[in-house]
Design a protein around this motif. Structure first.
Motif, PDB file in Angstrom:
ATOM      1  N   ILE A 119      94.009  40.037 -11.390  1.00  0.00           N
ATOM      2  CA  ILE A 119      94.341  41.335 -11.988  1.00  0.00           C
ATOM      3  C   ILE A 119      94.467  42.397 -10.889  1.00  0.00           C
ATOM      4  CG2 ILE A 119      93.500  43.157 -13.548  1.00  0.00           C
ATOM      5  CD1 ILE A 119      94.671  40.634 -14.919  1.00  0.00           C
ATOM      6  N   ALA A 120      93.502  42.374  -9.956  1.00  0.00           N
ATOM      7  CA  ALA A 120      93.559  43.326  -8.844  1.00  0.00           C
ATOM      8  C   ALA A 120      94.835  43.111  -8.030  1.00  0.00           C
ATOM      9  CB  ALA A 120      92.329  43.170  -7.960  1.00  0.00           C
ATOM     10  N   GLU A 121      95.239  41.844  -7.876  1.00  0.00           N
ATOM     11  CA  GLU A 121      96.461  41.561  -7.101  1.00  0.00           C
ATOM     12  C   GLU A 121      97.678  42.240  -7.742  1.00  0.00           C
ATOM     13  OE1 GLU A 121      97.189  37.436  -5.779  1.00  0.00           O
ATOM     14  OE2 GLU A 121      99.208  37.693  -6.588  1.00  0.00           O
ATOM     15  N   SER A 122      97.786  42.142  -9.076  1.00  0.00           N
ATOM     16  CA  SER A 122      98.960  42.758  -9.712  1.00  0.00           C
ATOM     17  C   SER A 122      98.894  44.284  -9.592  1.00  0.00           C
ATOM     18  CB  SER A 122      99.145  42.289 -11.155  1.00  0.00           C
ATOM     19  OG  SER A 122      98.158  42.857 -11.968  1.00  0.00           O
ATOM     20  N   ARG A 123      97.699  44.852  -9.696  1.00  0.00           N
ATOM     21  CA  ARG A 123      97.542  46.308  -9.471  1.00  0.00           C
ATOM     22  C   ARG A 123      97.964  46.660  -8.042  1.00  0.00           C
ATOM     23  NH1 ARG A 123      96.334  46.160 -14.299  1.00  0.00           N
ATOM     24  NH2 ARG A 123      94.394  46.761 -15.279  1.00  0.00           N
ATOM     25  N   ALA A 124      97.475  45.837  -7.067  1.00  0.00           N
ATOM     26  CA  ALA A 124      97.733  46.134  -5.647  1.00  0.00           C
ATOM     27  C   ALA A 124      99.232  46.130  -5.355  1.00  0.00           C
ATOM     28  CB  ALA A 124      97.022  45.100  -4.762  1.00  0.00           C
ATOM     29  N   LEU A 125      99.953  45.151  -5.908  1.00  0.00           N
ATOM     30  CA  LEU A 125     101.397  45.067  -5.623  1.00  0.00           C
ATOM     31  C   LEU A 125     102.112  46.311  -6.136  1.00  0.00           C
ATOM     32  CD1 LEU A 125     102.008  41.279  -6.377  1.00  0.00           C
ATOM     33  CD2 LEU A 125     101.786  42.377  -4.135  1.00  0.00           C
ATOM     34  N   GLN A 126     101.707  46.788  -7.320  1.00  0.00           N
ATOM     35  CA  GLN A 126     102.336  47.994  -7.875  1.00  0.00           C
ATOM     36  C   GLN A 126     101.974  49.232  -7.048  1.00  0.00           C
ATOM     37  OE1 GLN A 126     100.779  47.636 -11.808  1.00  0.00           O
ATOM     38  NE2 GLN A 126     102.401  46.287 -12.512  1.00  0.00           N
ATOM     39  N   LEU A 127     100.729  49.290  -6.597  1.00  0.00           N
ATOM     40  CA  LEU A 127     100.301  50.457  -5.807  1.00  0.00           C
ATOM     41  C   LEU A 127     101.002  50.484  -4.447  1.00  0.00           C
ATOM     42  CD1 LEU A 127      96.543  50.347  -6.814  1.00  0.00           C
ATOM     43  CD2 LEU A 127      98.106  52.282  -7.202  1.00  0.00           C
ATOM     44  N   LEU A 128     101.217  49.291  -3.866  1.00  0.00           N
ATOM     45  CA  LEU A 128     101.926  49.250  -2.577  1.00  0.00           C
ATOM     46  C   LEU A 128     103.383  49.668  -2.763  1.00  0.00           C
ATOM     47  CD1 LEU A 128     100.532  46.024  -0.873  1.00  0.00           C
ATOM     48  CD2 LEU A 128      99.938  48.402  -0.375  1.00  0.00           C
ATOM     49  N   GLU A 129     103.985  49.211  -3.867  1.00  0.00           N
ATOM     50  CA  GLU A 129     105.370  49.627  -4.166  1.00  0.00           C
ATOM     51  C   GLU A 129     105.481  51.132  -4.278  1.00  0.00           C
ATOM     52  OE1 GLU A 129     106.477  47.284  -7.658  1.00  0.00           O
ATOM     53  OE2 GLU A 129     108.545  47.497  -6.918  1.00  0.00           O
ATOM     54  N   ALA A 130     104.418  51.752  -4.795  1.00  0.00           N
ATOM     55  CA  ALA A 130     104.415  53.212  -4.962  1.00  0.00           C
ATOM     56  C   ALA A 130     104.065  53.927  -3.652  1.00  0.00           C
ATOM     57  CB  ALA A 130     103.433  53.606  -6.059  1.00  0.00           C
ATOM     58  N   GLY A 131     103.795  53.159  -2.590  1.00  0.00           N
ATOM     59  CA  GLY A 131     103.575  53.775  -1.273  1.00  0.00           C
ATOM     60  C   GLY A 131     102.150  54.230  -1.014  1.00  0.00           C
ATOM     61  N   ALA A 132     101.190  53.776  -1.857  1.00  0.00           N
ATOM     62  CA  ALA A 132      99.796  54.208  -1.659  1.00  0.00           C
ATOM     63  C   ALA A 132      99.210  53.593  -0.381  1.00  0.00           C
ATOM     64  CB  ALA A 132      98.957  53.781  -2.865  1.00  0.00           C
ATOM     65  N   ARG A 133      98.242  54.308   0.211  1.00  0.00           N
ATOM     66  CA  ARG A 133      97.453  53.751   1.334  1.00  0.00           C
ATOM     67  C   ARG A 133      96.265  53.061   0.694  1.00  0.00           C
ATOM     68  NH1 ARG A 133      95.628  58.270   5.421  1.00  0.00           N
ATOM     69  NH2 ARG A 133      94.129  56.736   6.139  1.00  0.00           N
ATOM     70  N   LEU A 134      96.330  51.739   0.644  1.00  0.00           N
ATOM     71  CA  LEU A 134      95.404  50.999  -0.213  1.00  0.00           C
ATOM     72  C   LEU A 134      94.247  50.373   0.560  1.00  0.00           C
ATOM     73  CD1 LEU A 134      94.928  49.991  -3.113  1.00  0.00           C
ATOM     74  CD2 LEU A 134      96.384  48.031  -2.605  1.00  0.00           C
ATOM     75  N   ARG A 135      93.016  50.639   0.069  1.00  0.00           N
ATOM     76  CA  ARG A 135      91.832  49.944   0.578  1.00  0.00           C
ATOM     77  C   ARG A 135      91.274  49.112  -0.562  1.00  0.00           C
ATOM     78  NH1 ARG A 135      86.919  53.135   3.248  1.00  0.00           N
ATOM     79  NH2 ARG A 135      88.247  52.936   5.084  1.00  0.00           N
ATOM     80  N   MET A 136      90.933  47.837  -0.254  1.00  0.00           N
ATOM     81  CA  MET A 136      90.344  46.975  -1.278  1.00  0.00           C
ATOM     82  C   MET A 136      88.967  46.503  -0.817  1.00  0.00           C
ATOM     83  SD  MET A 136      93.675  44.885  -2.620  1.00  0.00           S
ATOM     84  CE  MET A 136      92.828  44.253  -4.055  1.00  0.00           C
ATOM     85  N   VAL A 137      88.061  46.380  -1.786  1.00  0.00           N
ATOM     86  CA  VAL A 137      86.711  45.933  -1.483  1.00  0.00           C
ATOM     87  C   VAL A 137      86.377  44.792  -2.440  1.00  0.00           C
ATOM     88  CG1 VAL A 137      84.271  46.585  -1.454  1.00  0.00           C
ATOM     89  CG2 VAL A 137      85.999  48.266  -0.784  1.00  0.00           C
TER      90      VAL A 137
END
Ligand SMILES: C[C@@]1(CC(=O)O)C2=NC(=C\c3[nH]c(c(CCC(=O)O)c3CC(=O)O)Cc3[nH]c(c(CC(=O)O)c3CCC(=O)O)/C=C3\N/C(=C\2)[C@@H](CCC(=O)O)[C@]3(C)CC(=O)O)/[C@H]1CCC(=O)O
Ligand SMILES: NC(=O)c1ccc[n+]([C@@H]2O[C@H](COP(=O)([O-])OP(=O)(O)OC[C@H]3O[C@@H](n4cnc5c(N)ncnc54)[C@H](O)[C@@H]3O)[C@@H](O)[C@H]2O)c1
Length: 214
Positions: free
Chosen positions: A27-45
């Motif tokens: 689930i986090a992976e699908s969120r992450a892909l969308q957030l990266l597409e939107a250009g967010a600076r993403l940190r995951m823990v």
């Protein structure tokens, strides 16, 4: 008078914004892909991550901290998402984000969410988003699919052309008229029926009329 509250939809501009995502499963992976597409600076823990998320981290597309969530992680982020399989983690994160005034989405835990995620379909610049206020995610998905069938290539074309005109033509009554005509049956309708030449004739007429007035 205070009435029962309803959701308030927005389209966020996340380019360059710091976003925290706790959990690194499917689930986090699908969120992450969308957030990266939107250009967010993403940190995951998360102590465990999917292969795809590991690869994205090794390519420096996101930052992955391979450990459990700790209070203090949320500080400095514009938005926080939690998608772990442990409700206690979501509750601890919600406590922290509330104290900091940061908005939170907790996957499948509407009572902890400051915002929920709609079912989203995209075609070019057009986004279709369906929410059911948390009542029926499967219905949201089904309706989104049905609605997407009504978005054609001509809509994408008209949206892009409208964007171009809004960028290059001065504001005013003439431009408004052109933009309205672009979406009515004369132009958009004709494009839908494959009558491209007629549509272009209308656009040229409008541009000519606009040129004569300025
Ligand atoms: C739209 C979508 C967006 C996304 O997640 O990206 C999304 N859920 C999706 C699918 C989906 N989720 C679930 C099913 C199985 C059917 C079912 O149970 O109904 C299906 C259908 C499927 O998979 O086909 C299970 C589920 N989901 C939630 C609960 C908890 C509860 O309701 O209490 C449970 C029960 C868990 C359990 O009992 O075990 C809660 C939420 N899910 C939301 C969003 C938010 C409300 C959205 C709205 O207002 O409509 C909210 C409140 C919070 C959030 O997560 O943001 C995405 C569609 C993706 C797509 O378009 O393909
Ligand atoms: N909204 C939806 O569409 C939808 C659909 C299915 C499931 N879900 C929900 O999403 C959540 C995640 O599901 P999943 O399938 O990705 O789970 P998963 O088991 O694949 O992944 C769980 C992740 O959480 C991490 N994690 C566990 N404890 C942690 C901690 N203390 N700190 C940080 N990370 C921790 C794990 O390392 C792993 O990366 C579940 O609660 C599930 O109910 C939502």
């Amino acid at each position: 008078m205070v009435s029962a509250s309803i959701d308030y939809p927005v389209c966020l501009q996340l380019r360059g914004k710091r976003v925290l995502l706790i959990g690194a499963g499917l689930i986090a992976e699908s969120r992450a892909l969308q957030l990266l597409e939107a250009g967010a600076r993403l940190r995951m823990v998360a102590p465990e991550a999917t292969d795809t998320l590991r690869r994205l981290a090794s390519e420096q597309r996101l930052e992955l901290l391979e450990r459990a969530y700790r209070p203090g992680d949320a500080a400095g982020h514009a938005l926080v998402f939690v998608a772990t399989d442990d409700r206690q983690v979501s509750q601890a994160v919600a406590e922290e984000t509330r104290a900091l005034g940061i908005l939170l989405n907790a996957a499948d835990e509407p009572d902890l969410c400051d915002f929920t995620l709609p079912s989203v379909g995209r075609r070019g610049p057009i986004t279709v988003a369906v929410s059911t206020q948390g009542m029926a995610p499967a219905l949201a998905r089904g309706l989104r699919r049905q609605l997407m069938e009504h978005i054609g290539r001509h809509h994408v074309w008209v949206a892009r052309l409208s964007g171009h005109f809004r960028e290059h033509l001065p504001r005013g009554a003439g431009r408004s008229r052109l933009l309205k005509r672009l979406v009515d049956d004369d132009i958009c309708g004709r494009l839908a029926r494959g009558q491209r030449r007629h549509a272009w004739t209308c656009i040229r007429e409008e541009l000519k009329a606009l040129g004569e007035k300025t």
